[in-house]
Motif scaffolding. Structure first.
Motif, PDB file in Angstrom:
ATOM      1  N   GLY A 156     -21.181  -2.186  -5.665  1.00 50.71           N
ATOM      2  CA  GLY A 156     -20.534  -3.456  -5.307  1.00 50.71           C
ATOM      3  C   GLY A 156     -19.094  -3.193  -4.893  1.00 50.71           C
ATOM      4  N   CYS A 157     -18.376  -2.421  -5.724  1.00 49.96           N
ATOM      5  CA  CYS A 157     -16.967  -2.117  -5.401  1.00 49.96           C
ATOM      6  C   CYS A 157     -16.871  -1.198  -4.194  1.00 49.96           C
ATOM      7  CB  CYS A 157     -16.261  -1.516  -6.611  1.00 49.96           C
ATOM      8  SG  CYS A 157     -15.995  -2.744  -7.917  1.00 49.96           S
ATOM      9  N   ARG A 158     -17.867  -0.340  -4.003  1.00 49.66           N
ATOM     10  CA  ARG A 158     -17.847   0.522  -2.811  1.00 49.66           C
ATOM     11  C   ARG A 158     -17.841  -0.339  -1.550  1.00 49.66           C
ATOM     12  NH1 ARG A 158     -22.687   4.747  -1.842  1.00 49.66           N
ATOM     13  NH2 ARG A 158     -23.736   2.838  -1.202  1.00 49.66           N
ATOM     14  N   HIS A 159     -18.478  -1.499  -1.632  1.00 52.70           N
ATOM     15  CA  HIS A 159     -18.499  -2.437  -0.510  1.00 52.70           C
ATOM     16  C   HIS A 159     -17.210  -3.275  -0.474  1.00 52.70           C
ATOM     17  CE1 HIS A 159     -20.532  -5.628   2.043  1.00 52.70           C
ATOM     18  NE2 HIS A 159     -19.564  -6.325   1.485  1.00 52.70           N
ATOM     19  N   SER A 160     -16.866  -3.858  -1.628  1.00 49.51           N
ATOM     20  CA  SER A 160     -15.866  -4.936  -1.580  1.00 49.51           C
ATOM     21  C   SER A 160     -14.425  -4.473  -1.766  1.00 49.51           C
ATOM     22  CB  SER A 160     -16.217  -6.013  -2.609  1.00 49.51           C
ATOM     23  OG  SER A 160     -16.236  -5.499  -3.920  1.00 49.51           O
ATOM     24  N   CYS A 161     -14.217  -3.233  -2.209  1.00 46.34           N
ATOM     25  CA  CYS A 161     -12.835  -2.751  -2.378  1.00 46.34           C
ATOM     26  C   CYS A 161     -12.154  -2.645  -1.011  1.00 46.34           C
ATOM     27  CB  CYS A 161     -12.861  -1.391  -3.085  1.00 46.34           C
ATOM     28  SG  CYS A 161     -11.270  -0.573  -3.129  1.00 46.34           S
ATOM     29  N   VAL A 162     -12.778  -1.879  -0.137  1.00 44.44           N
ATOM     30  CA  VAL A 162     -12.188  -1.704   1.190  1.00 44.44           C
ATOM     31  C   VAL A 162     -12.247  -3.019   1.984  1.00 44.44           C
ATOM     32  CG1 VAL A 162     -12.814  -0.658   3.401  1.00 44.44           C
ATOM     33  CG2 VAL A 162     -12.326   0.787   1.435  1.00 44.44           C
ATOM     34  N   ASP A 163     -13.293  -3.794   1.765  1.00 44.86           N
ATOM     35  CA  ASP A 163     -13.408  -5.096   2.433  1.00 44.86           C
ATOM     36  C   ASP A 163     -12.163  -5.940   2.132  1.00 44.86           C
ATOM     37  OD1 ASP A 163     -14.419  -7.317   3.745  1.00 44.86           O
ATOM     38  OD2 ASP A 163     -15.836  -7.867   2.167  1.00 44.86           O
ATOM     39  N   GLY A 164     -11.763  -5.973   0.868  1.00 43.38           N
ATOM     40  CA  GLY A 164     -10.583  -6.762   0.476  1.00 43.38           C
ATOM     41  C   GLY A 164      -9.305  -6.232   1.111  1.00 43.38           C
ATOM     42  N   GLY A 223     -16.786   3.761  -7.381  1.00 45.57           N
ATOM     43  CA  GLY A 223     -17.132   3.014  -6.169  1.00 45.57           C
ATOM     44  C   GLY A 223     -15.943   2.868  -5.234  1.00 45.57           C
ATOM     45  N   CYS A 224     -14.774   2.574  -5.802  1.00 43.81           N
ATOM     46  CA  CYS A 224     -13.580   2.372  -4.968  1.00 43.81           C
ATOM     47  C   CYS A 224     -13.174   3.676  -4.295  1.00 43.81           C
ATOM     48  CB  CYS A 224     -12.416   1.852  -5.815  1.00 43.81           C
ATOM     49  SG  CYS A 224     -12.700   0.208  -6.466  1.00 43.81           S
ATOM     50  N   ALA A 225     -13.194   4.769  -5.053  1.00 43.15           N
ATOM     51  CA  ALA A 225     -12.795   6.063  -4.485  1.00 43.15           C
ATOM     52  C   ALA A 225     -13.711   6.405  -3.313  1.00 43.15           C
ATOM     53  CB  ALA A 225     -12.859   7.144  -5.563  1.00 43.15           C
ATOM     54  N   GLU A 226     -15.003   6.152  -3.506  1.00 40.13           N
ATOM     55  CA  GLU A 226     -15.954   6.488  -2.440  1.00 40.13           C
ATOM     56  C   GLU A 226     -15.719   5.613  -1.209  1.00 40.13           C
ATOM     57  OE1 GLU A 226     -20.039   6.605  -3.842  1.00 40.13           O
ATOM     58  OE2 GLU A 226     -20.726   7.063  -1.809  1.00 40.13           O
ATOM     59  N   SER A 227     -15.406   4.349  -1.441  1.00 36.94           N
ATOM     60  CA  SER A 227     -15.228   3.459  -0.284  1.00 36.94           C
ATOM     61  C   SER A 227     -13.972   3.833   0.504  1.00 36.94           C
ATOM     62  CB  SER A 227     -15.209   1.990  -0.710  1.00 36.94           C
ATOM     63  OG  SER A 227     -13.979   1.596  -1.216  1.00 36.94           O
ATOM     64  N   LEU A 228     -12.939   4.257  -0.201  1.00 36.53           N
ATOM     65  CA  LEU A 228     -11.706   4.660   0.497  1.00 36.53           C
ATOM     66  C   LEU A 228     -11.931   5.981   1.230  1.00 36.53           C
ATOM     67  CD1 LEU A 228      -9.348   3.567  -2.366  1.00 36.53           C
ATOM     68  CD2 LEU A 228      -9.130   2.769   0.002  1.00 36.53           C
ATOM     69  N   ARG A 229     -12.640   6.899   0.580  1.00 35.42           N
ATOM     70  CA  ARG A 229     -12.932   8.183   1.238  1.00 35.42           C
ATOM     71  C   ARG A 229     -13.785   7.970   2.487  1.00 35.42           C
ATOM     72  NH1 ARG A 229     -14.758  13.355  -2.103  1.00 35.42           N
ATOM     73  NH2 ARG A 229     -16.677  12.223  -2.514  1.00 35.42           N
ATOM     74  N   ALA A 230     -14.739   7.032   2.383  1.00 38.13           N
ATOM     75  CA  ALA A 230     -15.606   6.781   3.543  1.00 38.13           C
ATOM     76  C   ALA A 230     -14.813   6.278   4.746  1.00 38.13           C
ATOM     77  CB  ALA A 230     -16.689   5.775   3.161  1.00 38.13           C
ATOM     78  N   MET A 232      -5.002   0.628   8.946  1.00 38.39           N
ATOM     79  CA  MET A 232      -5.971   1.723   9.012  1.00 38.39           C
ATOM     80  C   MET A 232      -5.848   2.615   7.776  1.00 38.39           C
ATOM     81  SD  MET A 232      -6.741   4.232  12.129  1.00 38.39           S
ATOM     82  CE  MET A 232      -8.392   4.849  12.283  1.00 38.39           C
ATOM     83  N   LEU A 233      -6.981   2.906   7.162  1.00 41.63           N
ATOM     84  CA  LEU A 233      -6.954   3.699   5.935  1.00 41.63           C
ATOM     85  C   LEU A 233      -7.129   5.192   6.219  1.00 41.63           C
ATOM     86  CD1 LEU A 233      -9.079   1.239   3.778  1.00 41.63           C
ATOM     87  CD2 LEU A 233      -6.616   1.652   3.617  1.00 41.63           C
ATOM     88  N   ALA A 234      -7.756   5.499   7.356  1.00 43.78           N
ATOM     89  CA  ALA A 234      -8.040   6.902   7.685  1.00 43.78           C
ATOM     90  C   ALA A 234      -6.746   7.714   7.673  1.00 43.78           C
ATOM     91  CB  ALA A 234      -8.702   6.994   9.050  1.00 43.78           C
TER      92      ALA A 234
END
Ligand code: NAI
Length: 468
Positions: free
Chosen positions: A230-238, A263-270, A246-248
């Motif tokens: 859930g956080c992997r989706h919604s952390c970066v979404d927020g 989840g958050c670490a993975e979403s930011l890394r992605a 840009m996060l890259a």
């Protein structure tokens, strides 16, 4: 028929909420199947059920389900920024009293929590769905205040002041003694999140817990899915909806590497961010290293990091001093349940600090040396404050657990005051309900194989100590 007792932003948003609910229903396959399975039995028939859980579109489907199973529901959000106003309006249009507005004040928040607990004719809830434990806290504190009113004196902060005010509000409407009448009638509470569950275990050890509780968070199909994916989706979404930055390539600091942190670490890394993790627990720190993240302290990354997300459920993790030393325009947000992970109040009161609102739930704070930081959702959970929270599919897992917990409470499975988890066989059932939608085909154990590894053919397949 629409409810008459409610507070939402605009009831005209109901149609939009209804359309969004249709998309959510399609995704929430496990919850919808559970609804169909139990609808005829009416396991919650006539039960007064109060909920305090982010009033989103996904929660609308949970509320619909509880109603279809027979419950008489009232609802509020468990955070001042987390309501989706159209979802709240839709639920009111189905006849359920809802008290939730995105951006409500703290004072309103506690009044809405109180109004959710107050059923017609002086009655209170018989069952509760809670997220973070505020409704549970209101009932316990109100009960204690009827024994000794001095607990309402000298509140330590604004939050407690409004909580105390909510208790007095209930006394005004229902008379003193209401909590003593109502609390013993509550058969059970199902708690959604890590922080709420921590509060329950703390009350249990202190001997102050008054009501049986089900820890929904620690169903594997909740914390290892909602908190992580859930956080992997919604952390970066927020972060993206709030800032469009840009996060890259940027260095992002994730404080805490538990389920939410993972989840958050993975979403930011992605997104291509270079992620640094902070941890206090050597096991989680080692996990972060093995997943390829650097592990450091917040102080170490201040010269480099441009994005900070707290995920700890702890307090004062990013301090005012940290923020005073961050890079210009660093983005700071929290995704843990309460806003005390970031020292927002202290930072905003530092001499010479100026606040400028960029848009709702996005503020720029400028320090006397000229550098600024961007604070998301005033330090409250950024995924629900700046976006719409987790997507429906993962919430279907969480809310199927919630529904099963509520059915269990109604059936009398959790009679003694304690904190329970759902049996593993139900946890496996929740996962099983979600597999077909993803096209997954389970391998079926032969009897010989089952005997060889020492499990029943139909499950449960793991010992309680197994950590997934
Ligand atoms: P967890 O217990 O699995 O993880 C928290 C981690 O933070 C632990 O590994 C702990 O060692 C670490 N930690 C504690 N203090 C720290 C500090 N000072 N510095 C660095 N690390 C520290 O808990 P989980 O399930 O990850 O939940 C975290 C928070 O997020 C809770 O408040 C929970 O209620 C909330 N939550 C929020 C969601 C959302 O949608 N925003 C969804 C699910 C949970």
């Amino acid at each position: 028929m629409a409810a008459t007792d409610y507070v939402v932003k605009d009831i005209a948003l109901a149609e939009q909420g209804k359309k969004l609910a249709l998309i959510a229903e399609h995704e929430m396959c496990g919850l919808m199947q559970t609804r169909e399975k139990y609808a005829a039995q009416q396991p919650l028939k006539g039960i007064r059920l109060a909920g305090s859980l982010h009033m989103t579109v996904q929660t609308a489907i949970l509320i619909d389900t509880l109603r279809v199973l027979g419950a008489d529901v009232r609802w509020c959000s468990c955070n001042i920024f987390s309501t989706t106003d159209s979802a709240a309006a839709y639920i009111v249009s189905t006849g359920v009293p809802v008290f939730a507005v995105k951006g409500e004040s703290l004072e309103e928040y506690w009044t809405y929590t109180a109004r959710t607990a107050m059923f017609p004719n002086g009655e209170g809830p018989q069952q509760i769905v809670d997220d973070g434990g505020d409704l549970t806290l209101l009932l316990h504190k109100g009960f204690n205040a009827e024994n000794d009113e001095s607990v309402l004196e000298n509140p330590e902060n604004e939050e407690v002041k409004f909580l105390n005010q909510a208790i007095r509000f209930i006394w005004e409407k229902q008379g003193k003694g209401w909590f003593h009448k109502v609390v013993p009638q509550v058969r059970g509470i199902s708690e959604e999140t890590t922080t709420g569950v921590n509060r329950l275990y703390a009350m249990k050890s202190a001997g102050t817990l008054l009501i049986p509780c089900v820890n929904v968070n620690d169903s594997v199909t909740k914390s290892k899915f909602d908190n992580v994916y859930g956080c992997r989706h919604s952390c970066v979404d927020g972060i993206l909806r709030a800032t469009d930055v840009m996060l890259a390539g940027k260095i992002a600091c994730v404080c805490g590497y538990g389920d939410v942190g993972k989840g958050c670490a993975e979403s930011l890394r992605a997104q291509g961010a270079r992620v640094v993790v902070t941890e206090i627990d050597p096991i989680c720190a080692l996990q972060a290293c093995m997943a390829g993240y650097s592990v450091a302290r917040v102080e170490d990354v201040l010269p480099e990091a441009e994005v900070y997300v707290t995920t700890t459920g702890n307090k004062d993790v990013i301090t005012a001093e940290h923020m005073s030393k961050m890079r210009h325009m660093a983005i700071v947000g929290n995704i843990g349940h309460f806003d005390n992970e970031i020292e927002v109040d202290k930072m905003s009161k530092m001499p010479g600090v100026k606040r400028e609102n960029i848009k709702p739930q996005v503020d720029k704070f400028t320090f006397p040396d000229g550098h600024s930081i961007i604070l998301l959702a005033e330090g409250r959970l950024l995924n629900l404050g700046c976006a719409n929270g987790h997507p429906s599919f993962v919430m279907s897992n969480s809310f199927t657990n919630q529904t099963l917990a509520q059915i269990g409470i109604a059936r009398g499975d959790f009679k003694t005051v304690d904190v329970y988890t759902l049996p593993k066989i139900l946890d496996e059932e929740v996962a099983r309900l979600h597999l077909p939608k993803l096209g997954a085909k389970l391998t079926v154990l032969s009897k010989e194989q089952a005997d060889y590894i020492g499990v029943p053919v139909e499950g449960p397949y793991k010992k309680d100590a197994y950590r997934y």
